[in-house]
Design a protein around this motif. Structure first.
Motif, PDB file in Angstrom:
ATOM      1  N   TYR A  95      36.438  51.435  36.083  1.00  0.00           N
ATOM      2  CA  TYR A  95      36.182  50.025  36.405  1.00  0.00           C
ATOM      3  C   TYR A  95      34.745  49.668  36.004  1.00  0.00           C
ATOM      4  N   PHE A  96      34.667  48.540  35.396  1.00  0.00           N
ATOM      5  CA  PHE A  96      33.341  48.067  34.928  1.00  0.00           C
ATOM      6  C   PHE A  96      33.076  46.681  35.488  1.00  0.00           C
ATOM      7  N   GLY A  97      31.817  46.393  35.739  1.00  0.00           N
ATOM      8  CA  GLY A  97      31.456  45.065  36.202  1.00  0.00           C
ATOM      9  C   GLY A  97      30.591  44.324  35.160  1.00  0.00           C
ATOM     10  N   VAL A  98      30.858  42.982  35.072  1.00  0.00           N
ATOM     11  CA  VAL A  98      30.057  42.170  34.132  1.00  0.00           C
ATOM     12  C   VAL A  98      29.528  40.983  34.933  1.00  0.00           C
ATOM     13  N   VAL A 119      40.377  42.706  37.243  1.00  0.00           N
ATOM     14  CA  VAL A 119      40.868  42.967  38.609  1.00  0.00           C
ATOM     15  C   VAL A 119      40.498  41.809  39.542  1.00  0.00           C
ATOM     16  N   ASP A 120      39.253  41.435  39.549  1.00  0.00           N
ATOM     17  CA  ASP A 120      38.825  40.431  40.534  1.00  0.00           C
ATOM     18  C   ASP A 120      37.420  39.931  40.163  1.00  0.00           C
ATOM     19  N   ILE A 121      36.985  38.958  40.936  1.00  0.00           N
ATOM     20  CA  ILE A 121      35.579  38.521  40.821  1.00  0.00           C
ATOM     21  C   ILE A 121      34.960  38.765  42.186  1.00  0.00           C
ATOM     22  N   LYS A 175      37.442  50.663  47.585  1.00  0.00           N
ATOM     23  CA  LYS A 175      38.770  51.064  47.127  1.00  0.00           C
ATOM     24  C   LYS A 175      38.754  51.577  45.688  1.00  0.00           C
ATOM     25  N   LEU A 176      37.947  50.929  44.818  1.00  0.00           N
ATOM     26  CA  LEU A 176      38.076  51.218  43.393  1.00  0.00           C
ATOM     27  C   LEU A 176      37.163  52.366  42.927  1.00  0.00           C
TER      28      LEU A 176
END
Lengths: 152, 594
Positions: free
Chosen positions: A17-20, A95-97, A128-129
């Motif tokens: 999982y990556f965040g931007v 997945v989500d914001i 969770k992730l």
């Protein structure tokens, strides 16, 4: 969901999982029809035209040395913009914001794979992730593999 | 006086003797004829018994039908021939014959004879006495052939149904008789003896008369010689008597002197003759009278001749009596055998009759069973026809099922198309929800970028994302359901295909069953017909078995009659035996010269 200064879009590639940072995200679209470009880096899958602007599609798996996976029409493309450079990163899911407190962000340490360090600025431990690696858009856009094809 | 005596003797000899002889011969001839009649009757009685036996032996039917001589040379006729020769032996028919004849045009034809096989098929004289035999009656005939006197008994030979088909002739020679012979020869013998005794008495009494007179003369002469005086009357009477006497005496003495030697000779001869005659009268025929050249010699010669004839005749009679005795024994044996055979036959016939009755009952049972079988076959036919009708209906039902299954298959096809369409629609919904989700994602990014101003909008976007998620989930569920439905439809289609196959196989089987039922109907028809035939045949059998039983009863009756006849024959033979014993005793009295 809390509206804060630091909203991140959580992307999923493979089992990671990556965040931007959300201000860097222009739009999320389904994988469009694209054109393969000869004599480019293998991380660049092709280019496409969206509403009069040209975007190149980058496969992050190649850049951060993850196992390769052929693209299909279920893949999504997250369109990013840094300064005047437009490009898209191919992901499996969005997945989500989420809003993340900057205090919870951790500096990359030795637990992070070496190949990630070039493009990951920080990481965040999600309940969770698991680990969410925050992508450094500036580093991505200035990467020699991509920067060479900048349009102007 | 002696002269007149000898004249009387001669008269008696020449008149009475022939008369008595003729009378005796006539009496003998009458008795002979009578005995012949008795014998004929006895023979007929025997022939009747033999004929009954022969009828049982021949069993009839073949005698009428036989055409060629080779056909006569069969075992059956050989046995018949043996039977006839046994009849001959048992009845001591040395000179007679036994033969079976059948009618041939106006004549008759020899069918079986015991002696000469070559005689078979030859014509035979037709006698009017045969007519009653051909009609089933007994008859007899007296005939003479080659100088022999024969008695012929004629009896019918009966068929199995007791109709006469041929006749049996048994010929027997008559001069084997005995009673006639006895009378014929004993009567003249007794007459002759009586005659000779008369003659002797006459001669004797004449001699005694002469002697008396001589004694009277001698006595008176003695009285005169002794000096006694005779009374006048006495002397007168004496003289009166004496003169003719002396005259006669003179003549007589003269003749006496001449014939003295001759008379002595005659006296001797007469004495010898009388001894012989006395012996003959006592039954001794061994002595013979001396034959001389004079009258007495002729008488002796005649007497000798008569005695020798009598001897010969008595010898014959004795022989005949012996023969009769042995014949009688044979006849008794035969009768015994016949009686036993008849009893056996009666018993066996009873057994057979019982068996035949049981057979008749069995046949009646069979008949009833055949009736039952016919009824069962009729029922089977009805059932088979019903089955055929039901089968026709089931064929129609199978066709209807076939149509229904085809219709069902069509409907399922439509259902499959529809479900496919629903699947497409649900895919479209999923696509739609995915796009909506993406739009909501983009909208929430925009809202986040708008900061505080996009806060309300981000809430709406959140709701839209939720809705899109739910729509996606529902669409996924619908997709799953549709794929389940499509699996079910595939299974249904396969089941229907299988069902269609089974229905067509079932139709085929039912068609075959129809054919089978038609075959069953044909077979049942045939078996019904056969059973009806069997029933008819057993009815005929019942009739035949009844005929057999009645025929057996007739045979039993005949056997009973035979037994009775055997009893009668035994009595007759016993009488005959007694007679022959009497005859033997009578004949034994005579001693004969050899």
């Amino acid at each position: 969901m809390e509206i804060a200064g630091n909203s991140y879009s959580i992307l999923n590639i493979g089992d990671k999982y990556f965040g931007v940072e959300i201000f860097g995200v222009r739009e999320i679209i389904q994988l469009p029809k694209f054109t393969k470009v000869p004599n480019t880096h293998k991380s660049i899958i092709g280019v496409f035209n969206l509403r009069g602007e040209i975007y190149s599609i980058i496969d992050l798996r190649v850049l951060i040395e993850m196992p390769a996976n052929p693209v299909n029409n279920k893949n999504l493309v997250v369109l990013l913009r840094y300064e005047s450079l437009n490009f898209g990163v191919i992901v499996d899911k969005v997945v989500d914001i989420v809003d993340i407190d900057p205090a919870d962000l951790q500096q990359p340490d030795r637990d992070i794979p070496v190949s990630y360090k070039k493009f990951v600025s920080k990481y965040y431990k999600h309940d969770k992730l698991g680990n969410i690696y925050i992508l450094n858009i500036a580093a991505l856009s200035s990467a020699e593999e991509i920067a060479g094809y900048r349009y102007r | 006086m002696t002269k007149s005596g000898s004249r009387l003797q001669r008269k008696i000899l020449f008149i009475m003797v022939p008369l008595l002889l003729v009378a005796a011969i006539l009496l003998g001839a009458y008795d002979y004829y009578k005995s012949m009649k008795i014998q004929q009757a006895e023979l007929l009685e025997n022939v009747k018994n033999l004929a009954t036996m022969t009828a049982l032996i021949t069993k009839g039917e073949t005698i009428e039908k036989i055409q060629t001589r080779e056909e006569f040379n069969t075992i059956f006729f050989r046995e018949l021939q043996n039977q006839l020769s046994q009849i001959r032996q048992h009845n001591n028919l040395k000179q007679g014959s036994v033969r079976i004849l059948r009618r041939k045009g106006m004549n008759t034809e020899i069918v079986v004879t015991d002696q000469n096989y070559n005689a078979i098929g030859l014509s035979f004289d037709f006698w009017t006495e045969m007519n009653p035999a051909f009609d089933g009656q007994l008859s007899g005939k007296y005939l003479s052939k080659d100088g022999r006197n024969l008695v012929a008994g004629i009896a019918p030979v009966l068929n199995a149904d007791l109709t006469p088909v041929a006749i049996l002739i048994i010929e027997k020679e008559v001069n084997q008789t005995y009673a006639g012979l006895l009378d014929f020869f004993v009567a003249p013998a007794i007459a002759s003896v009586f005659l000779i005794l008369c003659l002797f008495w006459v001669v004797n009494s004449q001699g005694r008369k002469i002697n008396k007179r001589i004694y009277w003369f001698t006595e008176n002469l003695e009285r005169v010689k002794n000096g006694q005086k005779l009374s006048l009357e006495e002397s007168d009477a004496y003289l009166n008597e004496l003169v003719p006497v002396l005259t006669n005496l003179e003549v007589e003495l003269k003749g006496y002197a001449e014939n003295r030697q001759e008379r002595e000779k005659i006296q001797k001869q007469i004495t010898a003759l009388l001894r012989t005659v006395n012996a003959a009268a006592e039954g001794d025929f061994t002595q013979k009278a001396a034959v001389t050249a004079d009258t007495l010699g002729a008488l002796a010669d005649s007497f000798n001749l008569m005695v020798s004839d009598l001897s010969a005749l008595i010898r014959d009679a004795k022989n005949s009596a012996d023969q009769v005795s042995s014949s009688t024994r044979n006849i008794l044996n035969n009768i015994e055998m016949m009686s036993r055979g008849a009893a056996d036959q009666a018993a066996k016939t009873e057994d057979i009759s019982q068996s035949a009755k049981e057979m008749a009952e069995l046949i009646t049972n069979t008949n009833q069973n055949a009736h039952r079988a016919a009824e069962a076959a009729q029922k089977a036919k009805t059932v088979a026809e019903d089955g055929s009708e039901i089968l026709k209906k089931s064929i129609t039902g199978m066709h209807i099922i076939n149509n229904s299954v085809s219709e069902a298959a069509r409907q399922v096809g439509i259902l499959r198309e529809n479900s496919t369409r629903i699947g497409e629609i649900s895919d479209f919904i999923r696509e739609l929800s995915s796009r909506t989700n993406l739009l909501a994602l983009n909208a929430s990014i925009e809202a986040a970028r708008a900061g505080e101003a996009g806060r309300g909008f981000s809430l709406v976007v959140e709701e839209i994302r939720n809705l899109a998620d739910r729509a996606n989930k529902s669409a996924v569920e619908i997709s799953d359901l549709i794929s389940d439905i499509q699996n079910g439809i595939s299974k249904t289609v396969r089941a229907i295909e299988k069902g269609t196959n089974e229905v067509s196989q079932g139709t085929e089987l039912v068609d075959k069953a129809g054919d089978t039922f038609r075959e069953i109907l044909g077979t049942v028809d045939i078996s019904t017909k056969s059973v009806v035939d069997i029933s008819a045949a057993t009815q005929e059998q019942t009739k035949f078995s009844k005929d057999i039983v009645s025929a057996l009863e007739k045979i039993a009756g005949i056997a009973k009659e035979t037994a009775e006849n055997a009893k009668l024959s035994r009595e007759a033979a016993s009488n005959l035996e007694a007679l022959s014993k009497t005859l033997n005793q009578a004949v034994e009295k005579f001693r004969l010269a050899h």
